[in-house]
Design a protein around this motif. Structure first.
Motif, PDB file in Angstrom:
ATOM      1  N   PRO A 155      -2.088  -6.407 -12.734  1.00  0.00           N
ATOM      2  CA  PRO A 155      -1.583  -7.659 -11.726  1.00  0.00           C
ATOM      3  C   PRO A 155      -2.264  -7.642 -10.434  1.00  0.00           C
ATOM      4  CG  PRO A 155       0.293  -6.301 -12.822  1.00  0.00           C
ATOM      5  CD  PRO A 155      -0.717  -5.528 -13.006  1.00  0.00           C
ATOM      6  N   ALA A 156      -2.430  -8.725  -9.762  1.00  0.00           N
ATOM      7  CA  ALA A 156      -3.025  -8.973  -8.562  1.00  0.00           C
ATOM      8  C   ALA A 156      -2.406  -8.176  -7.695  1.00  0.00           C
ATOM      9  CB  ALA A 156      -3.130 -10.259  -8.229  1.00  0.00           C
ATOM     10  N   HIS A 157      -1.054  -8.214  -7.243  1.00  0.00           N
ATOM     11  CA  HIS A 157      -0.499  -7.193  -6.131  1.00  0.00           C
ATOM     12  C   HIS A 157      -0.750  -5.480  -6.445  1.00  0.00           C
ATOM     13  CE1 HIS A 157       1.641 -11.000  -4.684  1.00  0.00           C
ATOM     14  NE2 HIS A 157       1.552 -10.324  -3.618  1.00  0.00           N
ATOM     15  N   ARG A 158      -0.976  -5.447  -7.653  1.00  0.00           N
ATOM     16  CA  ARG A 158      -1.236  -3.904  -7.820  1.00  0.00           C
ATOM     17  C   ARG A 158      -2.490  -3.520  -8.043  1.00  0.00           C
ATOM     18  NH1 ARG A 158       3.120  -3.234 -12.757  1.00  0.00           N
ATOM     19  NH2 ARG A 158       5.061  -3.758 -11.658  1.00  0.00           N
ATOM     20  N   GLN A 159      -3.612  -4.254  -7.686  1.00  0.00           N
ATOM     21  CA  GLN A 159      -5.142  -3.882  -7.740  1.00  0.00           C
ATOM     22  C   GLN A 159      -5.524  -3.460  -6.491  1.00  0.00           C
ATOM     23  OE1 GLN A 159      -8.088  -6.896  -9.232  1.00  0.00           O
ATOM     24  NE2 GLN A 159      -8.974  -5.148 -10.319  1.00  0.00           N
ATOM     25  N   ASP A 160      -5.897  -2.466  -6.182  1.00  0.00           N
ATOM     26  CA  ASP A 160      -6.364  -1.936  -5.090  1.00  0.00           C
ATOM     27  C   ASP A 160      -7.662  -2.379  -4.722  1.00  0.00           C
ATOM     28  OD1 ASP A 160      -8.797  -0.202  -5.807  1.00  0.00           O
ATOM     29  OD2 ASP A 160      -7.296   1.137  -6.826  1.00  0.00           O
ATOM     30  N   ALA A 161      -8.113  -2.654  -3.376  1.00  0.00           N
ATOM     31  CA  ALA A 161      -9.209  -3.335  -2.845  1.00  0.00           C
ATOM     32  C   ALA A 161     -10.706  -2.876  -3.457  1.00  0.00           C
ATOM     33  CB  ALA A 161      -9.261  -3.241  -1.490  1.00  0.00           C
ATOM     34  N   ALA A 162     -10.609  -1.581  -3.685  1.00  0.00           N
ATOM     35  CA  ALA A 162     -11.768  -0.683  -4.124  1.00  0.00           C
ATOM     36  C   ALA A 162     -12.237  -1.279  -5.454  1.00  0.00           C
ATOM     37  CB  ALA A 162     -11.560   0.748  -3.992  1.00  0.00           C
ATOM     38  N   GLU A 163     -11.246  -1.399  -6.561  1.00  0.00           N
ATOM     39  CA  GLU A 163     -11.491  -1.660  -7.655  1.00  0.00           C
ATOM     40  C   GLU A 163     -11.639  -3.166  -7.727  1.00  0.00           C
ATOM     41  OE1 GLU A 163      -9.122  -0.658 -11.964  1.00  0.00           O
ATOM     42  OE2 GLU A 163      -7.941  -2.392 -10.449  1.00  0.00           O
ATOM     43  N   PHE A 164     -11.290  -4.000  -6.906  1.00  0.00           N
ATOM     44  CA  PHE A 164     -11.564  -5.472  -6.889  1.00  0.00           C
ATOM     45  C   PHE A 164     -13.164  -5.463  -6.530  1.00  0.00           C
ATOM     46  CE2 PHE A 164     -11.827  -9.551  -4.931  1.00  0.00           C
ATOM     47  CZ  PHE A 164     -11.014 -10.319  -5.952  1.00  0.00           C
TER      48      PHE A 164
END
Length: 306
Positions: A155-164
């Protein structure tokens, strides 16, 4: 007489050359205003076509050299095999070098020409190195298949910035870096085929914001590079949009039953198989699509029309 590569590079966007059957240089591309906007004086090289040729030869890649990124597993293995069977020498580029070395050995044993090169397309220097390796090994580069990609179901809110950022760095920045490096080496024109995803055009039952965004960006990149390079460099740039295929990358979907829920949205009534993409890839990589650029070919069993 073989044209001097340094001379060709020095001429840059002013002229490009190819050899005719007698070994003479002929102007293929010119930006001279008297010839019209980036008009071709002659179109003799089958990679970007223009010449009359027998129907069976339209799909032949004999004498051509292709790089396939992400060719260590999944769809990339099928893409590399298809191009090799069509006559191309293939350069297998991936981070998991043991896997591409194994595939290169299998293709070589089957009578094809293939080499493996460890490549991380998120690294711009690596992109240059694999292109240099292709030219050093086979003398030229004609086709690039930008297939490498990563994704995550989160889910978008659970994805950390580094993975994105990592997904964007590989899927869209890596595609761009590879395209730039390949274009500089395609002295006789060529074909770039970018592999996007059905998630660039629709949604599924799993959250993949970063992946979907990166694959949609690939379609925009395809259009822009096509309008920049087709006229000036003789390089066609197109995209393939695969639907839902059971591969290593999509195994999480299969295990979670996500694909079961999607079958009702696929008019063909089944998931895709690697061979379903062979025709689209070969079409875009060969002279069969010599007047096609900046386009998207969807191979999804009809998913996006439902």
């Amino acid at each position: 007489m073989t044209p001097d590569i340094d001379d060709l590079r020095a001429l840059g966007n002013e002229h490009r050359f190819a050899l005719d059957q007698d070994g003479n240089r002929r102007v293929l591309i010119s930006n001279d205003a008297e010839e019209g906007p980036r008009a071709f004086a002659e179109r003799r090289d089958p990679v970007y076509g223009g010449a009359e040729m027998p129907l069976p030869d339209l799909f032949s890649l004999d004498g051509r050299v292709a790089i396939v990124t992400g060719s260590s597993s999944g769809l990339g293995v099928g893409f590399a095999t298809t191009l090799a069977q069509a006559g191309a020498a293939v350069v297998l580029a991936a981070r998991r070098v043991d896997r591409v070395e194994k595939l290169a050995a299998e293709l070589t044993e089957a009578g094809h020409r293939a080499v493996a090169v460890a490549t991380d397309i998120a690294d711009q220097d690596d992109c240059r190195r694999v292109v240099q390796a292709a030219v050093a090994e086979f003398g030229r580069l004609d086709v690039l298949v930008n297939n490498a990609g990563i994704g995550a179901i989160v889910p978008a809110h659970r994805q950390d910035a580094a993975e994105f950022r990592e997904i964007l760095a590989v899927n869209i920045a890596g595609t761009h870096w590879m395209s730039l490096a390949a274009a500089d080496a395609m002295q006789y024109g060529g074909a770039i085929v970018n592999i996007s995803s059905v998630l660039a055009l629709s949604t599924a039952s799993s959250p993949q914001a970063a992946y979907a965004a990166s694959k949609a960006a690939i379609l925009a990149l395809t259009r822009d590079l096509a309008q920049e390079w087709t006229g000036r460099r003789g390089i066609r740039v197109n995209a393939v949009v695969p639907g839902f295929f059971a591969t290593e990358m999509t195994s999480d979907h299969v295990d979670a039953g996500h694909f079961d829920a999607l079958l009702d949205r696929i008019p063909a009534g089944r998931l895709g198989e690697p061979g379903d993409l062979s025709g689209a890839l070969l079409y875009l990589a060969s002279a069969a699509s010599s007047y096609v650029t900046g386009q998207t070919v969807v191979v999804d069993g009809g998913f996006v029309i439902t």
